[in-house]
Scaffold this motif. Structure first.
Motif, PDB file in Angstrom:
ATOM      1  N   ILE A 162      13.700  51.244  21.236  1.00  0.00           N
ATOM      2  CA  ILE A 162      13.590  50.355  22.376  1.00  0.00           C
ATOM      3  C   ILE A 162      13.075  51.179  23.550  1.00  0.00           C
ATOM      4  N   PRO A 163      12.617  50.544  24.632  1.00  0.00           N
ATOM      5  CA  PRO A 163      12.170  51.347  25.774  1.00  0.00           C
ATOM      6  C   PRO A 163      13.287  52.273  26.245  1.00  0.00           C
ATOM      7  N   GLU A 164      12.959  53.551  26.404  1.00  0.00           N
ATOM      8  CA  GLU A 164      13.983  54.466  26.890  1.00  0.00           C
ATOM      9  C   GLU A 164      14.195  54.253  28.379  1.00  0.00           C
ATOM     10  N   ARG A 165      15.328  54.699  28.855  1.00  0.00           N
ATOM     11  CA  ARG A 165      15.607  54.619  30.285  1.00  0.00           C
ATOM     12  C   ARG A 165      14.530  55.368  31.061  1.00  0.00           C
ATOM     13  N   VAL A 166      14.110  54.813  32.186  1.00  0.00           N
ATOM     14  CA  VAL A 166      13.126  55.508  33.010  1.00  0.00           C
ATOM     15  C   VAL A 166      13.735  56.796  33.556  1.00  0.00           C
ATOM     16  N   VAL A 167      14.985  56.727  33.987  1.00  0.00           N
ATOM     17  CA  VAL A 167      15.759  57.920  34.351  1.00  0.00           C
ATOM     18  C   VAL A 167      17.023  57.943  33.498  1.00  0.00           C
ATOM     19  N   HIS A 168      17.611  59.118  33.357  1.00  0.00           N
ATOM     20  CA  HIS A 168      18.824  59.303  32.534  1.00  0.00           C
ATOM     21  C   HIS A 168      18.565  58.967  31.062  1.00  0.00           C
ATOM     22  N   ALA A 169      17.359  59.248  30.583  1.00  0.00           N
ATOM     23  CA  ALA A 169      17.015  58.876  29.208  1.00  0.00           C
ATOM     24  C   ALA A 169      17.772  59.702  28.184  1.00  0.00           C
ATOM     25  N   ARG A 170      17.916  60.995  28.437  1.00  0.00           N
ATOM     26  CA  ARG A 170      18.546  61.899  27.482  1.00  0.00           C
ATOM     27  C   ARG A 170      20.046  61.962  27.753  1.00  0.00           C
ATOM     28  N   GLY A 171      20.858  61.381  26.872  1.00  0.00           N
ATOM     29  CA  GLY A 171      22.283  61.321  27.166  1.00  0.00           C
ATOM     30  C   GLY A 171      23.174  61.479  25.959  1.00  0.00           C
ATOM     31  N   SER A 172      24.444  61.724  26.234  1.00  0.00           N
ATOM     32  CA  SER A 172      25.504  61.837  25.240  1.00  0.00           C
ATOM     33  C   SER A 172      26.689  61.017  25.711  1.00  0.00           C
ATOM     34  N   GLY A 173      27.537  60.568  24.776  1.00  0.00           N
ATOM     35  CA  GLY A 173      28.652  59.728  25.174  1.00  0.00           C
ATOM     36  C   GLY A 173      29.880  59.955  24.327  1.00  0.00           C
ATOM     37  N   ALA A 174      31.021  59.466  24.827  1.00  0.00           N
ATOM     38  CA  ALA A 174      32.281  59.564  24.101  1.00  0.00           C
ATOM     39  C   ALA A 174      33.257  58.541  24.664  1.00  0.00           C
ATOM     40  N   TYR A 175      34.234  58.186  23.828  1.00  0.00           N
ATOM     41  CA  TYR A 175      35.297  57.268  24.232  1.00  0.00           C
ATOM     42  C   TYR A 175      36.540  58.050  24.625  1.00  0.00           C
ATOM     43  N   GLY A 176      37.399  57.404  25.381  1.00  0.00           N
ATOM     44  CA  GLY A 176      38.654  58.030  25.752  1.00  0.00           C
ATOM     45  C   GLY A 176      39.509  57.066  26.544  1.00  0.00           C
ATOM     46  N   HIS A 177      40.314  57.628  27.440  1.00  0.00           N
ATOM     47  CA  HIS A 177      41.181  56.789  28.266  1.00  0.00           C
ATOM     48  C   HIS A 177      41.358  57.413  29.636  1.00  0.00           C
ATOM     49  N   PHE A 178      41.741  56.572  30.576  1.00  0.00           N
ATOM     50  CA  PHE A 178      42.102  57.034  31.909  1.00  0.00           C
ATOM     51  C   PHE A 178      43.554  56.651  32.149  1.00  0.00           C
ATOM     52  N   GLU A 179      44.362  57.619  32.600  1.00  0.00           N
ATOM     53  CA  GLU A 179      45.781  57.376  32.866  1.00  0.00           C
ATOM     54  C   GLU A 179      46.081  57.662  34.332  1.00  0.00           C
ATOM     55  N   VAL A 180      46.741  56.719  34.985  1.00  0.00           N
ATOM     56  CA  VAL A 180      47.142  56.890  36.377  1.00  0.00           C
ATOM     57  C   VAL A 180      48.322  57.853  36.438  1.00  0.00           C
ATOM     58  N   THR A 181      48.225  58.862  37.279  1.00  0.00           N
ATOM     59  CA  THR A 181      49.302  59.841  37.435  1.00  0.00           C
ATOM     60  C   THR A 181      49.970  59.771  38.798  1.00  0.00           C
ATOM     61  N   ASP A 182      49.342  59.127  39.781  1.00  0.00           N
ATOM     62  CA  ASP A 182      49.871  59.087  41.138  1.00  0.00           C
ATOM     63  C   ASP A 182      49.738  57.682  41.713  1.00  0.00           C
ATOM     64  N   ASP A 183      50.691  57.297  42.517  1.00  0.00           N
ATOM     65  CA  ASP A 183      50.709  55.964  43.106  1.00  0.00           C
ATOM     66  C   ASP A 183      49.704  55.880  44.256  1.00  0.00           C
ATOM     67  N   ILE A 184      48.670  55.066  44.084  1.00  0.00           N
ATOM     68  CA  ILE A 184      47.682  54.862  45.150  1.00  0.00           C
ATOM     69  C   ILE A 184      47.582  53.382  45.515  1.00  0.00           C
ATOM     70  N   SER A 185      48.636  52.627  45.207  1.00  0.00           N
ATOM     71  CA  SER A 185      48.624  51.189  45.472  1.00  0.00           C
ATOM     72  C   SER A 185      48.495  50.872  46.958  1.00  0.00           C
ATOM     73  N   ALA A 186      48.779  51.853  47.825  1.00  0.00           N
ATOM     74  CA  ALA A 186      48.607  51.625  49.260  1.00  0.00           C
ATOM     75  C   ALA A 186      47.144  51.436  49.635  1.00  0.00           C
ATOM     76  N   TYR A 187      46.223  51.865  48.749  1.00  0.00           N
ATOM     77  CA  TYR A 187      44.802  51.847  49.076  1.00  0.00           C
ATOM     78  C   TYR A 187      43.995  50.801  48.315  1.00  0.00           C
ATOM     79  N   THR A 188      44.448  50.416  47.126  1.00  0.00           N
ATOM     80  CA  THR A 188      43.681  49.446  46.341  1.00  0.00           C
ATOM     81  C   THR A 188      44.604  48.564  45.517  1.00  0.00           C
TER      82      THR A 188
END
Length: 490
Positions: A53-79
């Protein structure tokens, strides 16, 4: 690694019919011509012709992986974003790292910014954070972006990247001096994707549950430590293993050495923005940590490689306009342009239904809307479901609750230069960055700049760029000037 099954499964055509012979085409007799009726042959050849398929005009060459994000600190005051709302909450993530200027076959160890794109599969929809491994960028306005990228990519006549084009554009864009100093410094070539920081780069808006508004900048700090390559090391590695960063990420995760980053944010109350000494929405500037310190948020861990690079990395689609409640855009002009451009690029490359692909589809919730049809439409709607809204048939309805807070506006429509703040020149922060470097780092920075600038054919372009470095710091300009003149005399 996957193990072979004991009993092989039957090879089929794409319609599911069993294939009798996958080694020999059907012919008119043993030595005759190939027959047009060989459906399996035609299907294989036709699909093969369409594999790319047409490659990205920028950022064409890339690598990827799956994972997770875990909250470690309370920032509910901001969002009020749900996925950031409770310590210990985990959200699935897909990450894509990339070089920017080169094409799909370019080397991983190029001197180039690195894309750092994250897709959070939250319970309120997918949230995409599309940044780089640098906290700043080259330009301030999206109108200049196509011209900037044209100057950095292959020349239409020579077919290769030209120092004349690269430095000519920068000569006419003094706002690029800060990012050029980052790019030509030690962090211009990360040793791997695991050994670099990631930044949202842009300024974003957060809104808490009470409606209070804050502006934030994202900092993902690598827990593996920063490691970089010299220009000589990068050139050698690009020749010996052009896939070096892909190899490193793949093998590290396969060994169970899972890379991780700690997310911090800088938080600015919205009322500070108008009178801050720098324009807080200018992506060529940083907010000094002394003004707005880092607040720790959580930990990003990548622990699973994609099963298919094309399906999951090449077809992954990130767009900074994929927000969730509690997070929204700022008036950052470059961000505003990207809100349109990224999604539009994916509609062109992958089709209007690219959000239905597994890597792009929501995982913790379900997409419900009135989009229908188009190429590769995969999601079957409920029987008799209507394709318009409002309707009388219990279709999905609006919430009436905006994702982010509204921003008051004043003034006349038209083209305007960005408002100037107290220290909003193009060179102050580039000079600050230079003065933070050790003597050894400055030496490598000067050598990297001179190596490219000395190849420029026009003396006026060379002098214009030297003027920028002098404006950032007199010593900086003096050392680059001497190094360029020495190389040009040689």
């Amino acid at each position: 690694m996957p193990q072979p099954t004991s009993a092989p499964r039957t090879l089929t055509t794409e319609s599911g019919a069993p294939v009798a012979d996958n080694q020999n085409s059907a012919t008119a007799g043993a030595g005759g011509p190939v027959l047009l009726q060989d459906q399996h042959l035609l299907e294989k050849l036709a699909r093969f012709n369409r594999e790319r398929i047409p490659e990205r005009v920028v950022h064409a060459r890339g690598s990827g992986a799956y994972g997770h994000f875990e909250v470690t600190d309370d920032i509910s005051a901001y969002t009020g974003a749900h996925f950031l709302g409770a310590v210990g909450r985990r959200t699935q993530v897909f990450a894509r790292f990339s070089t920017v200027a080169d094409n799909l076959g370019g080397p991983d160890a190029a001197r180039d910014p690195r894309g750092f794109a994250l897709k959070f599969y939250t319970e309120e929809g997918n949230y995409d954070l599309v940044g780089n491994n640098t906290p700043v960028f080259f330009i301030q306005d999206p109108l200049k972006f196509p011209d900037f990228i044209h100057s950095q990519k292959r020349d239409p006549f020579t077919g290769k990247q030209e120092p004349d084009n690269v430095w000519d554009f920068w000569a006419h864009s003094p706002e690029a001096t800060h990012q050029v100093t980052w790019l030509m410094g030690d962090r211009g070539v990360p040793a791997s994707y695991r050994h670099m920081n990631g930044y949202g780069s842009h300024t974003y808006q957060w809104t808490n549950a009470e409606g209070a508004v804050f502006y934030v900048k994202y900092h993902f700090r690598t827990n593996q430590g920063i490691r970089c390559l010299s220009s000589e090391q990068a050139a050698e590695l690009s020749g010996s293993d052009p896939n070096s960063h892909q190899t490193d990420l793949l093998q590290a995760i396969e060994r169970g050495v899972c890379p991780s980053w700690t997310l911090h944010v800088q938080v600015m109350p919205a009322q500070d923005a108008a009178n801050y000494r720098f324009n807080p929405f200018d992506v060529t500037k940083v907010w000094p940590h002394a003004d707005y310190p880092l607040h720790r948020v959580g930990r990003l861990v990548l622990d699973r490689n994609p099963d298919n690079v094309f399906a999951e990395v090449e077809q992954s689609a990130f767009s900074p306009n994929n927000f969730v409640p509690g997070i929204g855009p700022s008036p950052d002009r470059m961000l505003q342009g990207r809100l349109f451009a990224y999604a539009d690029a994916h509609r062109y490359r992958l089709g209007v239904n690219h959000t239905q692909l597994p890597v792009n589809a929501p995982k913790a919730t379900t997409a419900r809307n009135y989009g229908r049809d188009g190429l590769m439409a995969a999601n079957a709607q409920d029987r008799h479901a209507k394709n318009y809204e409002p309707n009388s048939y219990a279709g999905p309805v609006e919430t009436g609750a905006p994702l982010s807070a509204p921003r008051p506006l004043t003034g006349r429509t038209g083209t305007h230069e960005a408002p100037q703040h107290a220290q909003d020149d193009h060179f102050f922060q580039a000079g600050e960055l230079y003065r933070l470097m050790s003597d050894e780092e400055r030496g490598r920075l000067v050598a990297n700049i001179a190596g490219g600038l000395s190849q420029v054919s026009r003396e006026d372009v060379v002098e214009a760029n030297l003027t920028h470095f002098h404006a950032a710091d007199p010593e900086y300009g003096k050392l680059v000037t001497e190094a360029v003149h020495q190389l040009r005399e040689d």
